[in-house]
Write a protein that holds these residues in place. Sequence first.
Motif, PDB file in Angstrom:
ATOM      1  N   SER A  94       0.837  -1.212   0.000  1.00  0.00           N
ATOM      2  CA  SER A  94       0.000   0.000   0.000  1.00  0.00           C
ATOM      3  C   SER A  94       0.870   1.260   0.000  1.00  0.00           C
ATOM      4  O   SER A  94       0.507   2.265  -0.612  1.00  0.00           O
ATOM      5  CB  SER A  94      -0.958   0.005   1.192  1.00  0.00           C
ATOM      6  OG  SER A  94      -0.289   0.224   2.413  1.00  0.00           O
ATOM      7  N   VAL A  95       2.026   1.203   0.642  1.00  0.00           N
ATOM      8  CA  VAL A  95       2.954   2.338   0.635  1.00  0.00           C
ATOM      9  C   VAL A  95       3.562   2.490  -0.765  1.00  0.00           C
ATOM     10  O   VAL A  95       3.602   3.590  -1.323  1.00  0.00           O
ATOM     11  CB  VAL A  95       4.057   2.170   1.699  1.00  0.00           C
ATOM     12  CG1 VAL A  95       5.125   3.239   1.556  1.00  0.00           C
ATOM     13  CG2 VAL A  95       3.443   2.217   3.097  1.00  0.00           C
ATOM     14  N   ARG A 107       0.370   7.259  10.634  1.00  0.00           N
ATOM     15  CA  ARG A 107       0.149   7.954   9.376  1.00  0.00           C
ATOM     16  C   ARG A 107       1.490   8.099   8.670  1.00  0.00           C
ATOM     17  O   ARG A 107       2.550   8.030   9.289  1.00  0.00           O
ATOM     18  CB  ARG A 107      -0.434   9.357   9.627  1.00  0.00           C
ATOM     19  CG  ARG A 107      -1.743   9.354  10.372  1.00  0.00           C
ATOM     20  CD  ARG A 107      -2.939   9.864   9.621  1.00  0.00           C
ATOM     21  NE  ARG A 107      -2.748  10.775   8.549  1.00  0.00           N
ATOM     22  CZ  ARG A 107      -3.041  12.079   8.598  1.00  0.00           C
ATOM     23  NH1 ARG A 107      -3.495  12.618   9.694  1.00  0.00           N
ATOM     24  NH2 ARG A 107      -2.881  12.823   7.528  1.00  0.00           N
ATOM     25  N   LEU A 108       1.440   8.343   7.388  1.00  0.00           N
ATOM     26  CA  LEU A 108       2.635   8.455   6.559  1.00  0.00           C
ATOM     27  C   LEU A 108       2.841   9.916   6.168  1.00  0.00           C
ATOM     28  O   LEU A 108       1.892  10.580   5.751  1.00  0.00           O
ATOM     29  CB  LEU A 108       2.426   7.607   5.310  1.00  0.00           C
ATOM     30  CG  LEU A 108       3.619   7.165   4.502  1.00  0.00           C
ATOM     31  CD1 LEU A 108       4.596   6.372   5.357  1.00  0.00           C
ATOM     32  CD2 LEU A 108       3.188   6.323   3.336  1.00  0.00           C
ATOM     33  N   PHE A 109       4.080  10.404   6.324  1.00  0.00           N
ATOM     34  CA  PHE A 109       4.398  11.780   5.973  1.00  0.00           C
ATOM     35  C   PHE A 109       5.751  11.847   5.290  1.00  0.00           C
ATOM     36  O   PHE A 109       6.584  10.968   5.460  1.00  0.00           O
ATOM     37  CB  PHE A 109       4.458  12.668   7.234  1.00  0.00           C
ATOM     38  CG  PHE A 109       3.143  12.790   7.938  1.00  0.00           C
ATOM     39  CD1 PHE A 109       2.153  13.625   7.458  1.00  0.00           C
ATOM     40  CD2 PHE A 109       2.897  12.053   9.075  1.00  0.00           C
ATOM     41  CE1 PHE A 109       0.937  13.730   8.108  1.00  0.00           C
ATOM     42  CE2 PHE A 109       1.682  12.147   9.732  1.00  0.00           C
ATOM     43  CZ  PHE A 109       0.705  12.998   9.241  1.00  0.00           C
ATOM     44  N   ILE A 110       5.963  12.931   4.563  1.00  0.00           N
ATOM     45  CA  ILE A 110       7.270  13.232   3.992  1.00  0.00           C
ATOM     46  C   ILE A 110       7.895  14.285   4.902  1.00  0.00           C
ATOM     47  O   ILE A 110       7.355  15.381   5.046  1.00  0.00           O
ATOM     48  CB  ILE A 110       7.163  13.778   2.550  1.00  0.00           C
ATOM     49  CG1 ILE A 110       6.359  12.841   1.656  1.00  0.00           C
ATOM     50  CG2 ILE A 110       8.557  14.064   1.987  1.00  0.00           C
ATOM     51  CD1 ILE A 110       6.995  11.507   1.410  1.00  0.00           C
ATOM     52  N   VAL A 111       9.003  13.933   5.553  1.00  0.00           N
ATOM     53  CA  VAL A 111       9.696  14.849   6.448  1.00  0.00           C
ATOM     54  C   VAL A 111      11.133  14.983   5.950  1.00  0.00           C
ATOM     55  O   VAL A 111      11.850  13.982   5.881  1.00  0.00           O
ATOM     56  CB  VAL A 111       9.665  14.339   7.914  1.00  0.00           C
ATOM     57  CG1 VAL A 111      10.454  15.254   8.821  1.00  0.00           C
ATOM     58  CG2 VAL A 111       8.233  14.197   8.395  1.00  0.00           C
ATOM     59  N   GLU A 112      11.522  16.198   5.602  1.00  0.00           N
ATOM     60  CA  GLU A 112      12.862  16.472   5.088  1.00  0.00           C
ATOM     61  C   GLU A 112      13.209  15.549   3.925  1.00  0.00           C
ATOM     62  O   GLU A 112      14.304  15.001   3.843  1.00  0.00           O
ATOM     63  CB  GLU A 112      13.893  16.367   6.208  1.00  0.00           C
ATOM     64  CG  GLU A 112      13.671  17.370   7.329  1.00  0.00           C
ATOM     65  CD  GLU A 112      14.620  17.172   8.503  1.00  0.00           C
ATOM     66  OE1 GLU A 112      15.505  16.300   8.439  1.00  0.00           O
ATOM     67  OE2 GLU A 112      14.448  17.892   9.494  1.00  0.00           O
ATOM     68  N   GLY A 113      12.250  15.346   3.033  1.00  0.00           N
ATOM     69  CA  GLY A 113      12.457  14.537   1.836  1.00  0.00           C
ATOM     70  C   GLY A 113      12.419  13.038   2.054  1.00  0.00           C
ATOM     71  O   GLY A 113      12.616  12.269   1.124  1.00  0.00           O
ATOM     72  N   PRO A 157      -5.344  14.529   4.723  1.00  0.00           N
ATOM     73  CA  PRO A 157      -4.454  15.682   4.488  1.00  0.00           C
ATOM     74  C   PRO A 157      -3.046  15.412   4.994  1.00  0.00           C
ATOM     75  O   PRO A 157      -2.852  14.755   6.013  1.00  0.00           O
ATOM     76  CB  PRO A 157      -5.113  16.804   5.293  1.00  0.00           C
ATOM     77  CG  PRO A 157      -6.498  16.351   5.574  1.00  0.00           C
ATOM     78  CD  PRO A 157      -6.493  14.866   5.543  1.00  0.00           C
ATOM     79  N   ASP A 158      -2.079  15.930   4.288  1.00  0.00           N
ATOM     80  CA  ASP A 158      -0.677  15.679   4.609  1.00  0.00           C
ATOM     81  C   ASP A 158      -0.157  16.696   5.636  1.00  0.00           C
ATOM     82  O   ASP A 158       0.786  17.412   5.397  1.00  0.00           O
ATOM     83  CB  ASP A 158       0.162  15.723   3.344  1.00  0.00           C
ATOM     84  CG  ASP A 158       1.519  15.056   3.518  1.00  0.00           C
ATOM     85  OD1 ASP A 158       1.666  14.261   4.459  1.00  0.00           O
ATOM     86  OD2 ASP A 158       2.421  15.353   2.707  1.00  0.00           O
ATOM     87  N   VAL A 159      -0.815  16.725   6.776  1.00  0.00           N
ATOM     88  CA  VAL A 159      -0.423  17.622   7.870  1.00  0.00           C
ATOM     89  C   VAL A 159       0.031  16.766   9.028  1.00  0.00           C
ATOM     90  O   VAL A 159      -0.760  15.997   9.574  1.00  0.00           O
ATOM     91  CB  VAL A 159      -1.610  18.520   8.299  1.00  0.00           C
ATOM     92  CG1 VAL A 159      -1.205  19.413   9.446  1.00  0.00           C
ATOM     93  CG2 VAL A 159      -2.130  19.324   7.129  1.00  0.00           C
TER      94      VAL A 159
END
Length: 125
Positions: free
Chosen positions: A14-15, A41-47, A119-121
């Motif tokens: 799924s990722v 949850r999944l996030f983009i942090v510092e790329g 939402p990507d927050v």
Amino acid sequence: MSEFKDFFERLQQSVIDDEFVKLTLSRPLRKSEGLVNVYARLFIVEGKTVFQFKYRHTEEELYKQFSLPEAIAEIEELLTNSFRGGTLFTLKEDLLLVVSKKKKVSYRENAPSFKNKLPDVPLES
């Protein structure tokens, strides 16, 4: 990990397919410990792609970030020692995992609860 193999394969897929929405661990083994549930949850942090875990206790909430391999190890640890249930929410399906008192793992697939990603927050730190 073999009893959770299907769950983790679907999580990883799924990722990869960009269909992961969130993961919830629930049904604590010992309510006296105060850990009610865990949300991931999944996030983009510092790329970099990271899983942010929210540990909901009766009195407070704690947040931690993990890479995918670290997240899988943490989820396995939590399902083995702290929780009896987990739900993987994706855009394709919801996969419900249940661990019985005798540590037998079973799965049930349901229609997806989400049509869009959240939402990507990032959650509070």
